[in-house]
Design a protein around this motif. Structure first.
Motif, PDB file in Angstrom:
ATOM      1  N   VAL A 232      -3.878   7.426 -19.270  1.00 28.81           N
ATOM      2  CA  VAL A 232      -2.482   7.378 -19.735  1.00 28.81           C
ATOM      3  C   VAL A 232      -2.284   8.287 -20.943  1.00 28.81           C
ATOM      4  N   GLN A 233      -3.208   8.250 -21.887  1.00 24.22           N
ATOM      5  CA  GLN A 233      -3.067   9.032 -23.121  1.00 24.22           C
ATOM      6  C   GLN A 233      -3.191  10.535 -22.872  1.00 24.22           C
ATOM      7  N   THR A 234      -3.988  10.909 -21.891  1.00 25.40           N
ATOM      8  CA  THR A 234      -4.170  12.336 -21.603  1.00 25.40           C
ATOM      9  C   THR A 234      -3.255  12.822 -20.495  1.00 25.40           C
ATOM     10  N   HIS A 235      -2.419  11.917 -19.965  1.00 26.29           N
ATOM     11  CA  HIS A 235      -1.518  12.251 -18.859  1.00 26.29           C
ATOM     12  C   HIS A 235      -2.291  12.826 -17.675  1.00 26.29           C
ATOM     13  N   SER A 236      -3.502  12.356 -17.496  1.00 31.11           N
ATOM     14  CA  SER A 236      -4.330  12.831 -16.396  1.00 31.11           C
ATOM     15  C   SER A 236      -4.005  12.063 -15.130  1.00 31.11           C
ATOM     16  N   SER A 237      -4.121  12.722 -13.997  1.00 40.04           N
ATOM     17  CA  SER A 237      -3.872  12.078 -12.707  1.00 40.04           C
ATOM     18  C   SER A 237      -5.158  11.538 -12.107  1.00 40.04           C
ATOM     19  N   GLY A 238      -6.250  11.631 -12.848  1.00 41.22           N
ATOM     20  CA  GLY A 238      -7.512  11.093 -12.352  1.00 41.22           C
ATOM     21  C   GLY A 238      -8.232  12.073 -11.448  1.00 41.22           C
ATOM     22  N   PRO A 239      -9.322  11.620 -10.824  1.00 39.61           N
ATOM     23  CA  PRO A 239     -10.133  12.507 -10.005  1.00 39.61           C
ATOM     24  C   PRO A 239      -9.417  12.986  -8.751  1.00 39.61           C
ATOM     25  N   GLU A 240      -9.901  14.097  -8.216  1.00 43.12           N
ATOM     26  CA  GLU A 240      -9.338  14.603  -6.970  1.00 43.12           C
ATOM     27  C   GLU A 240      -9.667  13.668  -5.820  1.00 43.12           C
ATOM     28  N   PHE A 241      -8.892  13.780  -4.745  1.00 39.61           N
ATOM     29  CA  PHE A 241      -9.104  12.915  -3.591  1.00 39.61           C
ATOM     30  C   PHE A 241     -10.199  13.491  -2.694  1.00 39.61           C
ATOM     31  N   ASN A 242     -11.369  13.710  -3.260  1.00 44.13           N
ATOM     32  CA  ASN A 242     -12.442  14.301  -2.469  1.00 44.13           C
ATOM     33  C   ASN A 242     -13.555  13.303  -2.162  1.00 44.13           C
ATOM     34  N   ASP A 243     -13.312  12.035  -2.447  1.00 43.66           N
ATOM     35  CA  ASP A 243     -14.282  10.994  -2.155  1.00 43.66           C
ATOM     36  C   ASP A 243     -13.788  10.208  -0.938  1.00 43.66           C
ATOM     37  N   PRO A 244     -14.458  10.326   0.213  1.00 42.09           N
ATOM     38  CA  PRO A 244     -13.973   9.660   1.423  1.00 42.09           C
ATOM     39  C   PRO A 244     -14.034   8.141   1.361  1.00 42.09           C
ATOM     40  N   SER A 245     -14.654   7.596   0.312  1.00 44.25           N
ATOM     41  CA  SER A 245     -14.732   6.131   0.187  1.00 44.25           C
ATOM     42  C   SER A 245     -13.642   5.576  -0.733  1.00 44.25           C
ATOM     43  N   MET A 246     -12.742   6.435  -1.224  1.00 37.28           N
ATOM     44  CA  MET A 246     -11.664   5.968  -2.096  1.00 37.28           C
ATOM     45  C   MET A 246     -10.823   4.891  -1.417  1.00 37.28           C
ATOM     46  N   GLN A 247     -10.310   3.977  -2.237  1.00 41.94           N
ATOM     47  CA  GLN A 247      -9.463   2.906  -1.732  1.00 41.94           C
ATOM     48  C   GLN A 247      -7.995   3.219  -2.023  1.00 41.94           C
ATOM     49  N   PHE A 248      -7.134   2.877  -1.070  1.00 45.12           N
ATOM     50  CA  PHE A 248      -5.702   3.138  -1.197  1.00 45.12           C
ATOM     51  C   PHE A 248      -4.912   1.882  -0.848  1.00 45.12           C
ATOM     52  N   ARG A 249      -3.692   1.824  -1.360  1.00 52.22           N
ATOM     53  CA  ARG A 249      -2.802   0.706  -1.054  1.00 52.22           C
ATOM     54  C   ARG A 249      -1.428   1.223  -0.652  1.00 52.22           C
ATOM     55  N   LEU A 250      -0.842   0.535   0.300  1.00 53.16           N
ATOM     56  CA  LEU A 250       0.540   0.802   0.696  1.00 53.16           C
ATOM     57  C   LEU A 250       1.437   0.118  -0.320  1.00 53.16           C
ATOM     58  N   ASN A 251       2.334   0.892  -0.901  1.00 51.53           N
ATOM     59  CA  ASN A 251       3.144   0.407  -2.019  1.00 51.53           C
ATOM     60  C   ASN A 251       4.632   0.436  -1.659  1.00 51.53           C
ATOM     61  N   ASP A 252       5.442  -0.111  -2.527  1.00 51.69           N
ATOM     62  CA  ASP A 252       6.902  -0.060  -2.485  1.00 51.69           C
ATOM     63  C   ASP A 252       7.486  -0.677  -1.217  1.00 51.69           C
ATOM     64  N   LEU A 253       7.625  -1.990  -1.250  1.00 50.16           N
ATOM     65  CA  LEU A 253       8.268  -2.707  -0.144  1.00 50.16           C
ATOM     66  C   LEU A 253       9.736  -2.974  -0.458  1.00 50.16           C
ATOM     67  N   GLY A 254      10.353  -2.039  -1.188  1.00 48.98           N
ATOM     68  CA  GLY A 254      11.725  -2.196  -1.654  1.00 48.98           C
ATOM     69  C   GLY A 254      12.740  -2.333  -0.545  1.00 48.98           C
ATOM     70  N   ILE A 255      12.509  -1.668   0.589  1.00 50.17           N
ATOM     71  CA  ILE A 255      13.448  -1.799   1.714  1.00 50.17           C
ATOM     72  C   ILE A 255      12.732  -2.343   2.939  1.00 50.17           C
ATOM     73  N   ALA A 256      11.619  -3.031   2.698  1.00 53.74           N
ATOM     74  CA  ALA A 256      10.927  -3.691   3.796  1.00 53.74           C
ATOM     75  C   ALA A 256      11.788  -4.852   4.307  1.00 53.74           C
ATOM     76  N   CYS A 257      11.490  -5.278   5.524  1.00 56.40           N
ATOM     77  CA  CYS A 257      12.244  -6.390   6.096  1.00 56.40           C
ATOM     78  C   CYS A 257      11.298  -7.290   6.874  1.00 56.40           C
ATOM     79  N   PHE A 258      11.792  -8.429   7.275  1.00 56.61           N
ATOM     80  CA  PHE A 258      11.018  -9.328   8.117  1.00 56.61           C
ATOM     81  C   PHE A 258      11.178  -8.915   9.574  1.00 56.61           C
ATOM     82  N   VAL A 259      10.177  -9.199  10.382  1.00 56.25           N
ATOM     83  CA  VAL A 259      10.229  -8.836  11.800  1.00 56.25           C
ATOM     84  C   VAL A 259      11.463  -9.440  12.462  1.00 56.25           C
ATOM     85  N   ASP A 260      11.816 -10.648  12.079  1.00 58.24           N
ATOM     86  CA  ASP A 260      12.948 -11.332  12.702  1.00 58.24           C
ATOM     87  C   ASP A 260      14.223 -11.279  11.864  1.00 58.24           C
ATOM     88  N   GLN A 261      14.219 -10.472  10.813  1.00 56.86           N
ATOM     89  CA  GLN A 261      15.414 -10.350   9.961  1.00 56.86           C
ATOM     90  C   GLN A 261      15.454  -8.944   9.367  1.00 56.86           C
TER      91      GLN A 261
END
Length: 209
Positions: A149-178
């Motif tokens: 945060v202090q260095t405004h760095s974006s972190g390491p490059e995405f060159n590690d095939p074992s990196m973990q990711f998450r699906l984010n922002d369910l702001g306009i998600a909906c329910f299957v039946d609604q």
């Protein structure tokens, strides 16, 4: 035009960092139909008791509260702090492409995430795109995150095939039946049935992926 929401970086009492999403009261508590908190509460409830591998690749709710403001009550949601999206990394790094092994890893994790959302939670994301797939930084120490945060760095490059990711922002998600609305998905990732204004279901997320 009012912002629907704002994201902030915050530090909890235990020293951990978290993301704080503040929903504009004009939208969430106003005349607009939106149920992001309800979707997040369901995802979190299932996340807390499920053993599905996709639970580790979808964001969840750490806490939530209401904040009174001049225009009404703002719903505030505390979520895990995540890193760069694959869209940000692919366009701001020295190399304009993410390595194929990492792409395969991301695809696998997102398929698990969508299976978790669709079959365990009964939720359709409706806005799957590169900017909503974020690197999971939860394994980093508070000091490491402070340094980024202090260095405004974006972190390491995405060159590690074992990196973990998450699906984010369910702001306009909906329910299957609604369904929230039929106007879903980014135009360039829109499923044919949505374009044709035909009935749609969780498979629209697979098309976007």
């Amino acid at each position: 035009m009012h912002h629907i929401s704002r994201w902030l970086l915050t530090k909890c009492r235990n020293g951990e960092h978290a993301a704080l999403k503040i929903l504009n009261s004009d939208f969430y508590n106003g005349g607009h139909q939106i149920f992001e908190l309800e979707v997040m509460q369901r995802v979190t409830a299932v996340h807390n008791q499920s053993t599905h591998p996709g639970r580790d690749h979808v964001t969840y709710l750490k806490n939530h509260f209401e904040l009174e403001g001049p225009t009404g009550k703002h719903v505030c949601m505390v979520m895990p702090l995540l890193g760069d999206s694959i869209a940000e990394k692919a366009t701001t790094g020295h190399v304009m492409r993410i390595p194929p092994p990492t792409v395969r890893n991301i695809a696998k994790q997102m398929l698990e995430a969508l299976d978790f959302l669709h079959n365990e939670c009964g939720v359709i994301h409706t806005d799957l795109q590169p900017s909503n797939i974020l690197k999971d930084d939860q394994g980093q120490t508070p000091q490491e995150i402070d340094d980024l945060v202090q260095t405004h760095s974006s972190g390491p490059e995405f060159n590690d095939p074992s990196m973990q990711f998450r699906l984010n922002d369910l702001g306009i998600a909906c329910f299957v039946d609604q369904h929230l609305t039929d106007n879903i998905q980014s135009e360039y990732l829109r499923a044919p049935e949505v374009t044709l204004e035909a009935p749609w279901d969780p498979s629209v997320d697979i098309f976007s992926l």
